[in-house]
Design an enzyme around this catalytic site. Structure first.
Site, mmCIF file in Angstrom:
data_model
loop_
_atom_site.group_PDB
_atom_site.id
_atom_site.type_symbol
_atom_site.label_atom_id
_atom_site.label_comp_id
_atom_site.label_asym_id
_atom_site.label_seq_id
_atom_site.Cartn_x
_atom_site.Cartn_y
_atom_site.Cartn_z
ATOM 1 N N ARG A 288 2.323 2.478 9.601
ATOM 2 C CA ARG A 288 1.549 3.454 10.758
ATOM 3 C C ARG A 288 2.337 3.756 11.872
ATOM 4 O O ARG A 288 2.073 4.570 12.531
ATOM 5 C CB ARG A 288 0.612 2.343 11.117
ATOM 6 C CG ARG A 288 -0.663 2.222 10.040
ATOM 7 C CD ARG A 288 -1.817 1.748 10.938
ATOM 8 N NE ARG A 288 -3.033 1.565 9.965
ATOM 9 C CZ ARG A 288 -3.288 0.563 9.117
ATOM 10 N NH1 ARG A 288 -2.623 -0.378 8.857
ATOM 11 N NH2 ARG A 288 -4.566 0.873 8.177
ATOM 12 N N MET B 171 0.820 -1.265 0.117
ATOM 13 C CA MET B 171 0.015 0.134 -0.031
ATOM 14 C C MET B 171 0.787 1.433 -0.034
ATOM 15 O O MET B 171 0.584 2.358 0.277
ATOM 16 C CB MET B 171 -1.042 0.107 1.156
ATOM 17 C CG MET B 171 -2.185 -1.050 1.262
ATOM 18 S SD MET B 171 -3.678 -0.698 1.940
ATOM 19 C CE MET B 171 -2.902 -0.443 3.547
ATOM 20 N N GLU C 157 11.859 -0.465 5.052
ATOM 21 C CA GLU C 157 12.832 -1.391 4.987
ATOM 22 C C GLU C 157 11.977 -2.855 4.881
ATOM 23 O O GLU C 157 12.707 -3.646 4.277
ATOM 24 C CB GLU C 157 13.940 -1.485 5.988
ATOM 25 C CG GLU C 157 15.017 -2.376 5.867
ATOM 26 C CD GLU C 157 15.793 -2.166 4.472
ATOM 27 O OE1 GLU C 157 16.585 -3.309 4.027
ATOM 28 O OE2 GLU C 157 15.940 -1.060 3.985
ATOM 29 N N GLY C 158 11.085 -3.109 5.760
ATOM 30 C CA GLY C 158 10.315 -4.344 5.617
ATOM 31 C C GLY C 158 9.950 -4.596 4.175
ATOM 32 O O GLY C 158 10.147 -5.656 3.567
ATOM 33 N N HIS C 159 9.262 -3.527 3.557
ATOM 34 C CA HIS C 159 8.979 -4.032 2.268
ATOM 35 C C HIS C 159 9.934 -4.095 1.187
ATOM 36 O O HIS C 159 9.755 -4.871 0.269
ATOM 37 C CB HIS C 159 8.001 -2.529 1.678
ATOM 38 C CG HIS C 159 6.900 -2.242 2.347
ATOM 39 N ND1 HIS C 159 6.804 -1.045 3.323
ATOM 40 C CD2 HIS C 159 5.580 -2.674 2.339
ATOM 41 C CE1 HIS C 159 5.460 -0.809 3.572
ATOM 42 N NE2 HIS C 159 4.885 -1.711 3.236
ATOM 43 N N GLU D 101 5.553 -11.413 7.201
ATOM 44 C CA GLU D 101 5.013 -12.019 8.288
ATOM 45 C C GLU D 101 4.573 -11.297 9.474
ATOM 46 O O GLU D 101 3.744 -11.624 10.278
ATOM 47 C CB GLU D 101 6.094 -13.261 8.929
ATOM 48 C CG GLU D 101 6.308 -14.296 7.975
ATOM 49 C CD GLU D 101 7.332 -15.284 8.704
ATOM 50 O OE1 GLU D 101 7.715 -15.054 9.793
ATOM 51 O OE2 GLU D 101 7.737 -16.311 8.392
ATOM 52 N N LYS D 102 4.850 -9.779 9.254
ATOM 53 C CA LYS D 102 4.248 -8.990 10.327
ATOM 54 C C LYS D 102 2.850 -8.990 10.341
ATOM 55 O O LYS D 102 2.208 -9.005 11.344
ATOM 56 C CB LYS D 102 4.885 -7.807 9.912
ATOM 57 C CG LYS D 102 4.810 -6.783 11.207
ATOM 58 C CD LYS D 102 3.538 -5.978 11.419
ATOM 59 C CE LYS D 102 3.231 -4.875 10.402
ATOM 60 N NZ LYS D 102 2.167 -4.185 10.603
ATOM 61 N N VAL E 249 11.002 -7.437 9.734
ATOM 62 C CA VAL E 249 12.128 -6.556 9.964
ATOM 63 C C VAL E 249 11.819 -5.705 11.081
ATOM 64 O O VAL E 249 10.711 -5.047 11.107
ATOM 65 C CB VAL E 249 12.200 -5.785 8.710
ATOM 66 C CG1 VAL E 249 13.458 -5.069 8.752
ATOM 67 C CG2 VAL E 249 12.668 -6.787 7.467
#
Length: 281
Positions: free
Chosen positions: A187, A30, A35-37, A148-149, A176
């Site tokens: 968020r 979205m 860094e997670g993306h 997995e978050k 991450v």
């Protein structure tokens, strides 16, 4: 990197890759990338010839009073980050492009979508399944990467793929975290400095459960109570749920070994979720 804004454009880009016999991966997002993306993008890059990323703030997965209008958006920053990662195609449709004014058909997530996040956010997973199904139809990826978050989302998407026979392999990638343990989330940008410090309580609750499990504790309710106590001790946090669940069915776990600890809480006005795998026996 090519940018597609219409269904026809993304279909054409993928068709050209298919004609060349290339393996296609999709990373649905979205936007408001962090860094997670980008870790999902790198995982996709390692396993596919062509990496496509979608950026679409999906209105159908937001309920009344939720943060659809306020959700962080910075398309130019996102595009620059994806170009730097060597992404091949970015799909950035408008709401009008994705949903016809008279659209009626949706994808029901079934019982998996009625618990935990589904109970707190009615209709959320119907919106998730519908948009993911539409993206799978448009991009026809060989692989799709999810973090997995959002663990319940990952479980539901895998179930949808299995039950509806989508020819795509869903790959879950590790959470991450910030150096203090807070799971990266778009968020997190909503948090004040005081709330940001308090938000680590979700991670601390999960670590408390993990520490107890590693120390030999086998009582599911004891671990759940320890998580609840940790969150409730933080004045800025309002607990929604803290539980151990079966990682496939999302039913409350009957054993600590191999369970997934999940937690959701509101810190200030920001709702956050996190999870952690418990050690296997």
């Amino acid at each position: 990197m090519e940018q597609a804004v219409s269904k026809e454009e993304i279909r054409q880009l993928v068709l050209e890759a298919r004609r060349e016999g290339k393996r296609v991966a999709l990373v649905p997002t979205m936007g408001a990338l962090h860094e997670g993306h980008l870790s999902l993008v790198r995982a996709a890059r390692a396993r596919a010839d062509v990496v496509a990323v979608s950026i679409f703030v999906n209105p159908t997965q937001f309920g009344p009073g939720e943060d659809f209008e306020a959700y962080p958006r910075d398309l130019q920053r996102d595009l620059a980050a994806l170009a730097a990662e060597g992404v091949d195609a970015v799909f950035t449709p408008s709401t009008e492009a994705m949903y016809a004014p008279d659209a009626q058909v949706t994808v029901d997530p079934g019982p998996l979508g009625e618990v935990w996040e589904g109970a707190s956010r009615p209709g959320h997973f119907r919106g998730v399944c519908t948009i993911v199904a539409k993206l799978f139809s448009l991009v026809a990826p060989d692989l799709a990467f999810f973090g997995e978050k959002d663990f319940q989302q990952l479980v539901i998407v895998k179930r949808m793929v299995a039950d509806l026979d989508f020819p795509v392999k869903v790959v879950g990638c590790p959470i991450v975290r910030e150096p203090d343990g807070l799971a990266m989330s778009s968020r997190n940008a909503y948090l004040t400095r005081e709330e940001r410090a308090a938000a680590t309580v979700l991670y601390r609750a999960l670590r408390e459960a993990e520490t107890l499990a590693c120390g030999g504790e086998t009582d599911v309710e004891y671990l759940e109570r320890a998580m609840r106590d940790t969150v409730e001790a933080e004045p800025l946090a309002q607990l929604d749920y803290a539980a151990l669940v079966d990682p496939k069915t999302l039913a409350r776990a009957t054993s600590v070994a191999g369970a997934r600890a999940i937690v959701a809480a509101r810190v200030g006005s920001t709702r956050l979720i996190d999870n952690m795998a418990m050690p296997s026996a």
